[in-house]
Design a protein around this motif. Structure first.
Motif, PDB file in Angstrom:
ATOM      1  N   ARG A 221      -2.137   5.115  -8.391  1.00  0.00           N
ATOM      2  CA  ARG A 221      -1.783   6.325  -8.977  1.00  0.00           C
ATOM      3  C   ARG A 221      -1.747   5.682  -9.822  1.00  0.00           C
ATOM      4  O   ARG A 221      -1.556   6.324 -10.980  1.00  0.00           O
TER       5      ARG A 221
ATOM      6  N   GLU B 158      -1.855  -0.778  -4.315  1.00  0.00           N
ATOM      7  CA  GLU B 158      -2.759  -1.180  -3.085  1.00  0.00           C
ATOM      8  C   GLU B 158      -3.666  -2.505  -3.719  1.00  0.00           C
ATOM      9  O   GLU B 158      -3.964  -3.022  -2.806  1.00  0.00           O
TER      10      GLU B 158
ATOM     11  N   GLY C 207       2.667   2.016  -3.577  1.00  0.00           N
ATOM     12  CA  GLY C 207       1.722   2.340  -4.255  1.00  0.00           C
ATOM     13  C   GLY C 207       1.061   1.547  -5.215  1.00  0.00           C
ATOM     14  O   GLY C 207       0.262   1.610  -5.915  1.00  0.00           O
TER      15      GLY C 207
ATOM     16  N   GLY D  26      -2.427   0.135  -8.722  1.00  0.00           N
ATOM     17  CA  GLY D  26      -2.971   1.121  -7.713  1.00  0.00           C
ATOM     18  C   GLY D  26      -3.766   1.561  -8.150  1.00  0.00           C
ATOM     19  O   GLY D  26      -3.455   1.926  -9.522  1.00  0.00           O
TER      20      GLY D  26
ATOM     21  N   CYS E  27       0.923  -0.667   0.165  1.00  0.00           N
ATOM     22  CA  CYS E  27       0.281   0.506   0.022  1.00  0.00           C
ATOM     23  C   CYS E  27       0.968   1.146  -0.100  1.00  0.00           C
ATOM     24  O   CYS E  27       0.392   2.543  -0.913  1.00  0.00           O
TER      25      CYS E  27
ATOM     26  N   ASP F 244      -9.235   9.124  -1.503  1.00  0.00           N
ATOM     27  CA  ASP F 244      -8.086   8.061  -1.996  1.00  0.00           C
ATOM     28  C   ASP F 244      -8.093   7.398  -2.843  1.00  0.00           C
ATOM     29  O   ASP F 244      -7.441   7.132  -3.143  1.00  0.00           O
TER      30      ASP F 244
END
Length: 346
Positions: free
Chosen positions: A297, A105, A103, A295, A100, A139
């Motif tokens: 990002r 996740e 980036g 992820g 996580c 987020d």
């Protein structure tokens, strides 16, 4: 607490039906999204029909979500009411494990919290995008660029990132020979993205019936896996093969198509175990990889890339009343290439 209209599967065997579900009022760092479009992924069907494990019914699926922010929590900083946003395959993760923090996740060591068929931080089952609203931590929300229409953007939240991630990870680009196995909901996005990255793109599909589409979307070559000469002619050709199919493959045959240091990546999930002879790897230092989605990002990077290059999914927009029909057509591979639900019809 806001309520939302939705379509849910009441059991593994029953058709989806209209229901009302509750959504959270936005917490301090959450946004309430009015969903405009939701893509239909084959994963929705596998999950709802209990093909991937036990399910708590009723279940609202859908993890290709595009909409507009309708309300925000008091401490939200990334989004404002009216912003165009998306939600993909997960809505939370532990936020503290090494993956996580890097980036990634989707590879959370505690397990990411899926957009549906999971338990959220509030202790309640998560419910997906076949609905009019969803509340998500800021987020885990993506910004959809203005250059992308919401309907063609929705499938990018799963199909797009699931192909973008391996193509970027294994460096598809100029001078690289890339093969996309399967020309469906995932595969057609793989063709578009690999072409935009600058790779020489080949499609390997069971038959030639989608050949014209493949060329239109950016493929340089197209081959039928049912033609025995294909595997002879393409031996040692590819730097990267991304398989998007859920059918069982002769893995040794596909590994034979890899060049020195080539990689075969499984993006589709066949029902049975994939087996191969070790010599298929050892002979040319070949590799087998796997991929999930991406992820937050990288998913935002993908959306921006698609906007820059004018890449949206090829879609058929349907009203909610046709969801069950669409599911049967997905199972029969009768869609080019993604169904998208107009949630205004829920």
């Amino acid at each position: 607490m806001p309520t939302a209209r939705a379509y849910a599967a009441p059991s593994a065997a029953d058709p989806l039906v209209p229901v009302m579900i509750e959504r959270r009022e936005p917490g301090p760092h959450e946004v309430l999204i009015g969903i405009k479009f939701a893509g239909i992924c084959h994963s929705d069907i596998h999950t709802a029909r209990g093909e991937w494990g036990a399910i708590s019914y009723p279940i609202v699926t859908g993890h290709e979500i595009a909409g507009v922010v309708e309300a925000i929590g008091a401490e939200v900083t990334k989004y404002a009411v009216g912003d165009r946003v998306g939600v993909g395959c997960y809505v939370d993760s532990c936020r503290k494990c090494v993956n996580c923090l890097a980036g990634e996740e989707q590879y959370c060591l505690e397990g990411e919290i899926g957009t549906y068929n999971a338990i959220g931080r509030d202790g309640l089952p998560t419910a997906g995008g076949y609905s009019t609203h969803i509340t998500v931590e800021e987020d885990y929300v993506l910004r959809i660029p203005d250059a992308l229409e919401l309907d063609v953007a929705a499938p990018l939240l799963c199909a797009g990132i699931t192909l973008y991630s391996p193509l970027k990870t294994w460096e598809a680009g100029p001078g690289k020979q890339v093969a996309i196995v399967g020309m469906g909901g995932l595969g057609h996005m793989g063709v578009k993205i690999a072409h935009a990255l600058g790779a020489e793109v080949s499609v390997i599909s069971q038959s030639l019936k989608k050949q014209d589409d493949a060329f239109r979307l950016g493929a340089d070559h197209y081959y039928a896996s049912s033609d025995e000469s294909t595997f002879e002619d393409l031996a040692g050709r590819f730097d990267l093969i991304v398989s998007t199919v859920s059918a069982d493959l002769d893995l040794d045959a596909y590994l034979s198509l890899l060049a020195l240091d080539g990689t075969f990546v499984a993006a589709g999930l066949p029902e049975n175990a994939m087996t191969f002879g070790p010599g298929s790897l050892a002979g040319f230092r070949r590799r087998i990889g796997g991929t999930k989605n991406g992820g937050i990002r990288q998913t935002q990077e993908m959306l921006d890339f698609c906007a820059e290059h004018g890449l949206g999914a090829e879609i058929e927009v349907i009203p909610a009343e046709k969801i069950n029909e669409a599911w049967e057509r997905v199972v029969a591979s009768d869609v080019r290439y993604r169904f998208v639900i107009d949630t205004a019809t829920l």
